[in-house]
Motif scaffolding. Structure first.
Motif, PDB file in Angstrom:
ATOM      1  N   ASP A  22      45.788  39.880  28.408  1.00 46.02           N
ATOM      2  CA  ASP A  22      46.673  38.771  28.061  1.00 46.02           C
ATOM      3  C   ASP A  22      45.987  37.461  28.431  1.00 46.02           C
ATOM      4  OD1 ASP A  22      48.078  37.504  30.642  1.00 46.02           O
ATOM      5  OD2 ASP A  22      47.829  39.646  30.967  1.00 46.02           O
ATOM      6  N   ARG A  23      46.445  36.385  27.809  1.00 51.19           N
ATOM      7  CA  ARG A  23      45.756  35.096  27.959  1.00 51.19           C
ATOM      8  C   ARG A  23      45.729  34.624  29.403  1.00 51.19           C
ATOM      9  NH1 ARG A  23      49.970  30.723  25.397  1.00 51.19           N
ATOM     10  NH2 ARG A  23      51.753  31.423  26.590  1.00 51.19           N
ATOM     11  N   TRP A  24      46.805  34.822  30.154  1.00 50.47           N
ATOM     12  CA  TRP A  24      46.839  34.318  31.524  1.00 50.47           C
ATOM     13  C   TRP A  24      45.820  35.039  32.406  1.00 50.47           C
ATOM     14  CZ3 TRP A  24      48.717  29.891  31.071  1.00 50.47           C
ATOM     15  CH2 TRP A  24      49.862  29.625  30.342  1.00 50.47           C
ATOM     16  N   THR A  25      45.726  36.334  32.242  1.00 50.36           N
ATOM     17  CA  THR A  25      44.766  37.107  33.036  1.00 50.36           C
ATOM     18  C   THR A  25      43.347  36.675  32.710  1.00 50.36           C
ATOM     19  OG1 THR A  25      46.298  38.972  33.126  1.00 50.36           O
ATOM     20  CG2 THR A  25      43.985  39.444  33.596  1.00 50.36           C
ATOM     21  N   LEU A  26      43.050  36.474  31.448  1.00 49.87           N
ATOM     22  CA  LEU A  26      41.709  36.033  31.071  1.00 49.87           C
ATOM     23  C   LEU A  26      41.406  34.643  31.626  1.00 49.87           C
ATOM     24  CD1 LEU A  26      41.477  37.382  27.423  1.00 49.87           C
ATOM     25  CD2 LEU A  26      40.196  38.180  29.421  1.00 49.87           C
ATOM     26  N   LEU A  27      42.403  33.774  31.680  1.00 48.48           N
ATOM     27  CA  LEU A  27      42.172  32.444  32.253  1.00 48.48           C
ATOM     28  C   LEU A  27      41.954  32.512  33.766  1.00 48.48           C
ATOM     29  CD1 LEU A  27      44.661  30.268  30.184  1.00 48.48           C
ATOM     30  CD2 LEU A  27      42.168  30.444  29.949  1.00 48.48           C
ATOM     31  N   ILE A  28      42.629  33.416  34.449  1.00 43.57           N
ATOM     32  CA  ILE A  28      42.373  33.620  35.878  1.00 43.57           C
ATOM     33  C   ILE A  28      40.935  34.087  36.074  1.00 43.57           C
ATOM     34  CG2 ILE A  28      42.913  35.035  37.901  1.00 43.57           C
ATOM     35  CD1 ILE A  28      45.846  35.119  36.777  1.00 43.57           C
ATOM     36  N   LEU A  29      40.508  35.041  35.271  1.00 41.48           N
ATOM     37  CA  LEU A  29      39.137  35.539  35.380  1.00 41.48           C
ATOM     38  C   LEU A  29      38.127  34.433  35.075  1.00 41.48           C
ATOM     39  CD1 LEU A  29      39.566  39.063  33.786  1.00 41.48           C
ATOM     40  CD2 LEU A  29      39.238  38.510  36.211  1.00 41.48           C
ATOM     41  N   ARG A  30      38.403  33.648  34.042  1.00 43.98           N
ATOM     42  CA  ARG A  30      37.535  32.500  33.739  1.00 43.98           C
ATOM     43  C   ARG A  30      37.393  31.609  34.959  1.00 43.98           C
ATOM     44  NH1 ARG A  30      40.387  27.738  30.825  1.00 43.98           N
ATOM     45  NH2 ARG A  30      41.314  27.810  32.891  1.00 43.98           N
ATOM     46  N   ASP A  31      38.524  31.283  35.572  1.00 44.16           N
ATOM     47  CA  ASP A  31      38.504  30.410  36.744  1.00 44.16           C
ATOM     48  C   ASP A  31      37.736  31.024  37.901  1.00 44.16           C
ATOM     49  OD1 ASP A  31      39.923  28.512  35.350  1.00 44.16           O
ATOM     50  OD2 ASP A  31      41.836  28.919  36.340  1.00 44.16           O
ATOM     51  N   CYS A  32      37.879  32.320  38.105  1.00 45.32           N
ATOM     52  CA  CYS A  32      37.129  32.990  39.170  1.00 45.32           C
ATOM     53  C   CYS A  32      35.631  32.876  38.920  1.00 45.32           C
ATOM     54  CB  CYS A  32      37.530  34.461  39.268  1.00 45.32           C
ATOM     55  SG  CYS A  32      39.162  34.738  39.966  1.00 45.32           S
ATOM     56  N   PHE A  33      35.217  33.069  37.680  1.00 42.03           N
ATOM     57  CA  PHE A  33      33.791  32.935  37.359  1.00 42.03           C
ATOM     58  C   PHE A  33      33.316  31.491  37.495  1.00 42.03           C
ATOM     59  CE2 PHE A  33      34.355  37.118  35.328  1.00 42.03           C
ATOM     60  CZ  PHE A  33      33.261  37.765  35.881  1.00 42.03           C
ATOM     61  N   LEU A  34      34.231  30.536  37.404  1.00 43.55           N
ATOM     62  CA  LEU A  34      33.884  29.121  37.596  1.00 43.55           C
ATOM     63  C   LEU A  34      33.944  28.706  39.064  1.00 43.55           C
ATOM     64  CD1 LEU A  34      35.715  27.546  34.527  1.00 43.55           C
ATOM     65  CD2 LEU A  34      33.246  27.860  34.843  1.00 43.55           C
ATOM     66  N   GLY A  35      34.281  29.647  39.949  1.00 44.29           N
ATOM     67  CA  GLY A  35      34.271  29.376  41.382  1.00 44.29           C
ATOM     68  C   GLY A  35      35.613  29.083  42.012  1.00 44.29           C
ATOM     69  N   LEU A  36      36.687  29.123  41.236  1.00 44.25           N
ATOM     70  CA  LEU A  36      38.013  28.916  41.812  1.00 44.25           C
ATOM     71  C   LEU A  36      38.476  30.207  42.470  1.00 44.25           C
ATOM     72  CD1 LEU A  36      39.773  26.879  38.968  1.00 44.25           C
ATOM     73  CD2 LEU A  36      38.363  26.049  40.853  1.00 44.25           C
ATOM     74  N   SER A  37      39.294  30.074  43.521  1.00 44.60           N
ATOM     75  CA  SER A  37      39.740  31.281  44.210  1.00 44.60           C
ATOM     76  C   SER A  37      41.127  31.165  44.827  1.00 44.60           C
ATOM     77  CB  SER A  37      38.747  31.647  45.316  1.00 44.60           C
ATOM     78  OG  SER A  37      38.718  30.627  46.310  1.00 44.60           O
ATOM     79  N   ARG A  38      41.737  29.998  44.755  1.00 46.69           N
ATOM     80  CA  ARG A  38      43.015  29.798  45.439  1.00 46.69           C
ATOM     81  C   ARG A  38      44.160  29.620  44.446  1.00 46.69           C
ATOM     82  NH1 ARG A  38      41.140  26.492  50.847  1.00 46.69           N
ATOM     83  NH2 ARG A  38      39.778  28.191  51.513  1.00 46.69           N
ATOM     84  N   PHE A  39      45.325  30.064  44.892  1.00 48.43           N
ATOM     85  CA  PHE A  39      46.534  30.054  44.072  1.00 48.43           C
ATOM     86  C   PHE A  39      46.764  28.698  43.424  1.00 48.43           C
ATOM     87  CE2 PHE A  39      51.057  30.176  43.180  1.00 48.43           C
ATOM     88  CZ  PHE A  39      51.279  31.487  42.815  1.00 48.43           C
ATOM     89  N   GLU A  40      46.747  27.649  44.211  1.00 44.85           N
ATOM     90  CA  GLU A  40      47.016  26.308  43.681  1.00 44.85           C
ATOM     91  C   GLU A  40      45.933  25.862  42.690  1.00 44.85           C
ATOM     92  OE1 GLU A  40      49.842  24.717  43.996  1.00 44.85           O
ATOM     93  OE2 GLU A  40      50.599  26.250  45.362  1.00 44.85           O
ATOM     94  N   GLN A  41      44.699  26.280  42.898  1.00 44.77           N
ATOM     95  CA  GLN A  41      43.624  25.955  41.952  1.00 44.77           C
ATOM     96  C   GLN A  41      43.887  26.609  40.597  1.00 44.77           C
ATOM     97  OE1 GLN A  41      40.343  27.503  44.314  1.00 44.77           O
ATOM     98  NE2 GLN A  41      39.598  25.406  44.700  1.00 44.77           N
TER      99      GLN A  41
END
Length: 112
Positions: A22-41
């Motif tokens: 789903d789109r939200w999960t893919l966006l979380i993964l995108r963010d993780c690969f971009l170095g984000l790791s926190r809920f608020e981020q």
């Protein structure tokens, strides 16, 4: 058919989509690969609701794609970092990114 019903499907694509499809999960993964790791981020980057984010993070942790690491004891706060299993999704995300750049270019408004 519900996403969870795909987890027992014979097709490996369907089984993978049951976790990351789903789109939200893919966006979380995108963010993780971009170095984000926190809920608020994740909230700030994606614009998803807190409820949806919490649900998706829980599912990714349960699937072994993300690992939850406490970084603050009071109040309890966690980082979400890619596991080795999660890191293996990099080629798929890169392929989606490259396809999007080629076939879905950003159309900027022109000042006429």
């Amino acid at each position: 058919m519900k996403w969870t019903e795909l987890s027992d499907n014979w097709c490996p694509v369907a089984r993978t989509l049951s976790v990351v499809g789903d789109r939200w999960t893919l966006l979380i993964l995108r963010d993780c690969f971009l170095g984000l790791s926190r809920f608020e981020q994740f909230i700030e980057s994606s614009g998803m609701t807190r409820h949806i984010l919490a649900e998706r993070l829980k599912r990714l942790v349960e699937a072994g794609i993300l690992e939850r690491r406490q970084y603050s004891a009071g109040p309890k706060r966690y980082d979400y970092v890619l596991t080795e299993k999660g890191q293996e999704l990099a080629p798929a995300l890169m392929t989606l990114k490259d396809w999007g750049k080629k076939h879905m270019p950003v159309r900027r408004a022109t000042n006429a």
